[in-house]
Design a protein around this motif. Sequence first.
Motif, PDB file in Angstrom:
ATOM      1  N   VAL A 181      57.401  45.875  34.226  1.00 33.92           N
ATOM      2  CA  VAL A 181      56.546  45.218  35.215  1.00 33.92           C
ATOM      3  C   VAL A 181      55.450  44.418  34.519  1.00 33.92           C
ATOM      4  O   VAL A 181      55.174  43.263  34.871  1.00 33.92           O
ATOM      5  N   GLY A 182      54.836  45.008  33.512  1.00 33.55           N
ATOM      6  CA  GLY A 182      53.799  44.305  32.773  1.00 33.55           C
ATOM      7  C   GLY A 182      54.334  43.085  32.048  1.00 33.55           C
ATOM      8  O   GLY A 182      53.674  42.039  31.987  1.00 33.55           O
ATOM      9  N   LEU A 183      55.548  43.183  31.482  1.00 29.62           N
ATOM     10  CA  LEU A 183      56.134  42.059  30.766  1.00 29.62           C
ATOM     11  C   LEU A 183      56.432  40.886  31.696  1.00 29.62           C
ATOM     12  O   LEU A 183      56.401  39.722  31.276  1.00 29.62           O
ATOM     13  N   VAL A 184      56.706  41.163  32.947  1.00 21.99           N
ATOM     14  CA  VAL A 184      56.928  40.102  33.926  1.00 21.99           C
ATOM     15  C   VAL A 184      55.605  39.584  34.484  1.00 21.99           C
ATOM     16  O   VAL A 184      55.423  38.376  34.693  1.00 21.99           O
ATOM     17  N   ALA A 185      54.652  40.491  34.707  1.00 21.94           N
ATOM     18  CA  ALA A 185      53.409  40.128  35.388  1.00 21.94           C
ATOM     19  C   ALA A 185      52.532  39.195  34.561  1.00 21.94           C
ATOM     20  O   ALA A 185      51.869  38.306  35.110  1.00 21.94           O
ATOM     21  N   VAL A 186      52.503  39.367  33.237  1.00 25.18           N
ATOM     22  CA  VAL A 186      51.618  38.543  32.403  1.00 25.18           C
ATOM     23  C   VAL A 186      52.015  37.063  32.438  1.00 25.18           C
ATOM     24  O   VAL A 186      51.180  36.203  32.767  1.00 25.18           O
ATOM     25  N   PRO A 187      53.258  36.710  32.106  1.00 25.31           N
ATOM     26  CA  PRO A 187      53.589  35.259  32.180  1.00 25.31           C
ATOM     27  C   PRO A 187      53.534  34.705  33.596  1.00 25.31           C
ATOM     28  O   PRO A 187      53.208  33.531  33.789  1.00 25.31           O
ATOM     29  N   LEU A 188      53.849  35.529  34.596  1.00 34.65           N
ATOM     30  CA  LEU A 188      53.776  35.058  35.973  1.00 34.65           C
ATOM     31  C   LEU A 188      52.350  34.687  36.348  1.00 34.65           C
ATOM     32  O   LEU A 188      52.098  33.645  36.971  1.00 34.65           O
ATOM     33  N   ALA A 189      51.382  35.529  35.975  1.00 36.89           N
ATOM     34  CA  ALA A 189      49.974  35.236  36.278  1.00 36.89           C
ATOM     35  C   ALA A 189      49.503  33.980  35.558  1.00 36.89           C
ATOM     36  O   ALA A 189      48.791  33.147  36.126  1.00 36.89           O
ATOM     37  N   LEU A 190      49.907  33.810  34.298  1.00 37.84           N
ATOM     38  CA  LEU A 190      49.501  32.632  33.539  1.00 37.84           C
ATOM     39  C   LEU A 190      50.119  31.359  34.111  1.00 37.84           C
ATOM     40  O   LEU A 190      49.511  30.284  34.058  1.00 37.84           O
ATOM     41  N   LEU A 191      51.318  31.465  34.662  1.00 40.99           N
ATOM     42  CA  LEU A 191      52.011  30.299  35.187  1.00 40.99           C
ATOM     43  C   LEU A 191      51.522  29.909  36.578  1.00 40.99           C
ATOM     44  O   LEU A 191      51.354  28.723  36.885  1.00 40.99           O
ATOM     45  N   VAL A 192      51.271  30.896  37.434  1.00 40.21           N
ATOM     46  CA  VAL A 192      51.012  30.636  38.851  1.00 40.21           C
ATOM     47  C   VAL A 192      49.528  30.511  39.171  1.00 40.21           C
ATOM     48  O   VAL A 192      49.117  29.653  39.959  1.00 40.21           O
ATOM     49  N   LEU A 193      48.703  31.352  38.561  1.00 40.45           N
ATOM     50  CA  LEU A 193      47.300  31.429  38.938  1.00 40.45           C
ATOM     51  C   LEU A 193      46.439  30.489  38.102  1.00 40.45           C
ATOM     52  O   LEU A 193      46.695  30.289  36.912  1.00 40.45           O
ATOM     53  N   LYS A 194      45.431  29.927  38.732  1.00 41.74           N
ATOM     54  CA  LYS A 194      44.488  29.057  38.049  1.00 41.74           C
ATOM     55  C   LYS A 194      43.259  29.852  37.627  1.00 41.74           C
ATOM     56  O   LYS A 194      42.855  30.794  38.296  1.00 41.74           O
ATOM     57  N   GLU A 195      42.696  29.430  36.502  1.00 40.34           N
ATOM     58  CA  GLU A 195      41.490  30.102  36.024  1.00 40.34           C
ATOM     59  C   GLU A 195      40.323  29.796  36.950  1.00 40.34           C
ATOM     60  O   GLU A 195      40.208  28.687  37.493  1.00 40.34           O
ATOM     61  N   SER A 196      39.476  30.774  37.175  1.00 43.19           N
ATOM     62  CA  SER A 196      38.266  30.583  37.976  1.00 43.19           C
ATOM     63  C   SER A 196      37.172  31.463  37.411  1.00 43.19           C
ATOM     64  O   SER A 196      37.445  32.458  36.719  1.00 43.19           O
ATOM     65  N   ARG A 197      35.957  31.094  37.701  1.00 42.12           N
ATOM     66  CA  ARG A 197      34.802  31.838  37.209  1.00 42.12           C
ATOM     67  C   ARG A 197      33.773  31.955  38.317  1.00 42.12           C
ATOM     68  O   ARG A 197      33.772  31.177  39.271  1.00 42.12           O
ATOM     69  N   GLY A 198      32.886  32.912  38.146  1.00 36.77           N
ATOM     70  CA  GLY A 198      31.745  33.018  39.030  1.00 36.77           C
ATOM     71  C   GLY A 198      30.565  32.278  38.420  1.00 36.77           C
ATOM     72  O   GLY A 198      30.732  31.316  37.664  1.00 36.77           O
ATOM     73  N   GLU A 199      29.396  32.724  38.731  1.00 30.39           N
ATOM     74  CA  GLU A 199      28.203  32.108  38.168  1.00 30.39           C
ATOM     75  C   GLU A 199      28.135  32.385  36.671  1.00 30.39           C
ATOM     76  O   GLU A 199      28.247  33.531  36.226  1.00 30.39           O
ATOM     77  N   ARG A 200      27.965  31.345  35.879  1.00 31.80           N
ATOM     78  CA  ARG A 200      27.961  31.488  34.423  1.00 31.80           C
ATOM     79  C   ARG A 200      26.572  31.922  33.957  1.00 31.80           C
ATOM     80  O   ARG A 200      25.828  31.165  33.337  1.00 31.80           O
ATOM     81  N   ALA A 201      26.222  33.131  34.282  1.00 33.32           N
ATOM     82  CA  ALA A 201      24.930  33.683  33.885  1.00 33.32           C
ATOM     83  C   ALA A 201      25.125  34.592  32.668  1.00 33.32           C
ATOM     84  O   ALA A 201      26.247  34.893  32.267  1.00 33.32           O
ATOM     85  N   VAL A 386      36.525  41.020  55.449  1.00 31.90           N
ATOM     86  CA  VAL A 386      35.103  41.005  55.812  1.00 31.90           C
ATOM     87  C   VAL A 386      34.233  40.996  54.565  1.00 31.90           C
ATOM     88  O   VAL A 386      33.231  40.269  54.495  1.00 31.90           O
ATOM     89  N   VAL A 387      34.594  41.780  53.563  1.00 31.43           N
ATOM     90  CA  VAL A 387      33.804  41.815  52.333  1.00 31.43           C
ATOM     91  C   VAL A 387      33.782  40.445  51.669  1.00 31.43           C
ATOM     92  O   VAL A 387      32.720  39.940  51.273  1.00 31.43           O
ATOM     93  N   LEU A 388      34.941  39.797  51.552  1.00 35.46           N
ATOM     94  CA  LEU A 388      35.001  38.505  50.885  1.00 35.46           C
ATOM     95  C   LEU A 388      34.286  37.410  51.677  1.00 35.46           C
ATOM     96  O   LEU A 388      33.659  36.523  51.098  1.00 35.46           O
ATOM     97  N   SER A 389      34.371  37.475  52.995  1.00 40.30           N
ATOM     98  CA  SER A 389      33.743  36.435  53.810  1.00 40.30           C
ATOM     99  C   SER A 389      32.245  36.656  53.974  1.00 40.30           C
ATOM    100  O   SER A 389      31.565  35.827  54.577  1.00 40.30           O
ATOM    101  N   SER A 390      31.711  37.737  53.428  1.00 47.10           N
ATOM    102  CA  SER A 390      30.283  38.021  53.524  1.00 47.10           C
ATOM    103  C   SER A 390      29.481  37.428  52.369  1.00 47.10           C
ATOM    104  O   SER A 390      28.248  37.446  52.410  1.00 47.10           O
ATOM    105  N   VAL A 391      30.174  36.944  51.335  1.00 49.84           N
ATOM    106  CA  VAL A 391      29.486  36.437  50.154  1.00 49.84           C
ATOM    107  C   VAL A 391      30.040  35.060  49.805  1.00 49.84           C
ATOM    108  O   VAL A 391      31.021  34.592  50.384  1.00 49.84           O
ATOM    109  N   ARG A 392      29.420  34.406  48.843  1.00 51.04           N
ATOM    110  CA  ARG A 392      29.891  33.117  48.373  1.00 51.04           C
ATOM    111  C   ARG A 392      31.200  33.263  47.610  1.00 51.04           C
ATOM    112  O   ARG A 392      31.504  34.310  47.064  1.00 51.04           O
ATOM    113  N   LYS A 393      31.941  32.183  47.546  1.00 57.10           N
ATOM    114  CA  LYS A 393      33.209  32.218  46.814  1.00 57.10           C
ATOM    115  C   LYS A 393      32.993  32.586  45.353  1.00 57.10           C
ATOM    116  O   LYS A 393      33.800  33.307  44.763  1.00 57.10           O
ATOM    117  N   THR A 394      31.933  32.092  44.756  1.00 56.29           N
ATOM    118  CA  THR A 394      31.668  32.383  43.351  1.00 56.29           C
ATOM    119  C   THR A 394      31.324  33.836  43.119  1.00 56.29           C
ATOM    120  O   THR A 394      31.272  34.287  41.976  1.00 56.29           O
TER     121      THR A 394
END
Length: 488
Positions: A181-201, A386-394
Amino acid sequence: MPTAAPPAPTARRTPLWPAIVACSLPMFMTALDNLVVSTALRTLQQDLSASAQDLQWFVNAYTLGFACFLLVCAGLGDRYGRRRFFVLGIVVFTLASVGCGLSDTSGQLIAFRALQGLGAAAVMPLSLTLLSAAVPDRLRGLAVGLWSAVSGTAVALGPVVGGAVVEGLDWQWIFWINVPVGLVAVPLALLVLKESRGERARIDVEGMLLVTAGLLALVWGIVNGETRGWSDGRVLLALAGGVVLLALFTLWERRTKAPLLPLRFYRVRAFTLTNLVSAAMYFGVFGSIFLLAQYLQIAPPRTPLHAGVLTLSWTLMPMFVAPLAGMLTERVGGGRLMGLGLLLQAGGLVWINLVATTDTPYSHLVAPMALAGIGMGLTFAPAATVVLSSVRKTEHGKASGANSTAREIGGTLGVAVLGTVFAAHGGYLSPQDFVDGVRPALWIGAAVTALGGLVAFAIPRRHAAPPEPDGESTGPAAPDAREVRQAV
């Protein structure tokens, strides 16, 4: 005559299904390992000559590593990249699973289980954050509902997989199945998901140390209170130390310019109450399932695999109900769905308690177990939405980490408290002795769950998240059929 410049191409968003698979597959793996070991403890005891205390730590080491590093991993993901830390969590969890499978002493297995918990602490909250970022706001409720259904499936299969291992397979396969599962999940995440960050503090090192030490002390006191006694000096010292450290963490977070957990989150009523509801649900439900899984093996006697299969009438229901609840959250209100869900869970526990005897036919348990499972499904997805919609996307990573921590602490406390109530009124000497202990424990679980349901009805139906720096709203809207088809 000059021609107009062609419009700039818009970035294509990842289709819904690949994003759900990339985020949910690793989460499924970590959620499964939270439960699967409990039904294999007898085999582990024989093969590793483990003591009773070792058996507890086979379960608790994972819980401690998971609960204590959730906020830390969410904060590091915001700073250095959520996808990066999500993938790192998968790698750590997979390598730790290899270590568990190769362990030949109790100490080795406990150490690698703790390392598994550390990896899971990066996977669980960041999977939800990355999924929320990968789909349009209008489809967030649907995506979170499907994500919750996958989590519910892992809960459903945990006792079954553990029972199968006990009866026919080597216990090492509990951990070896994570490797492919891990061997499949790592390349799948790198291929499908985009990098994102929160506040760069800056990294809140002081906050990380305080919250980790505080949660470690608090959870250690909780999980050891049942066996050592709640009046034991070390347990009291751990609980008091945990409270003091978390109080210092709160004071520090008020002062620092880059807090690990912004305390203004808790000025949002929807966020605060949803975390309380999540903790109450995990307290009542997971503490009760811990005892009911054993009850199905004892009264009357059944094999572990048979008992695990019988729990499916409860644990499979969220897989079907959670996606519907996710789609209905914005239309009906997350608080209403969570309130109804917890009251159904409490009703199911009361019903089970009323019919539980030493020879209760399974046909008398199916309906109340299914009722409780429907309640779980009505709670999972709305809570996350509800938790996610209560705060900013970042700030989704921090908010998801806080909610996951509340759930894990609630579940740990539920197992410890209900286990203590069970031990005070019954035991394992006979089926009747076990039933005598289960009944008062289930009453406590039902009461806490019902209280959480009443709290949920106080969650506002509509709440506005703080505006993004550009002033855009983060609140999701309900998806329409055309958008769902296009995303899929």
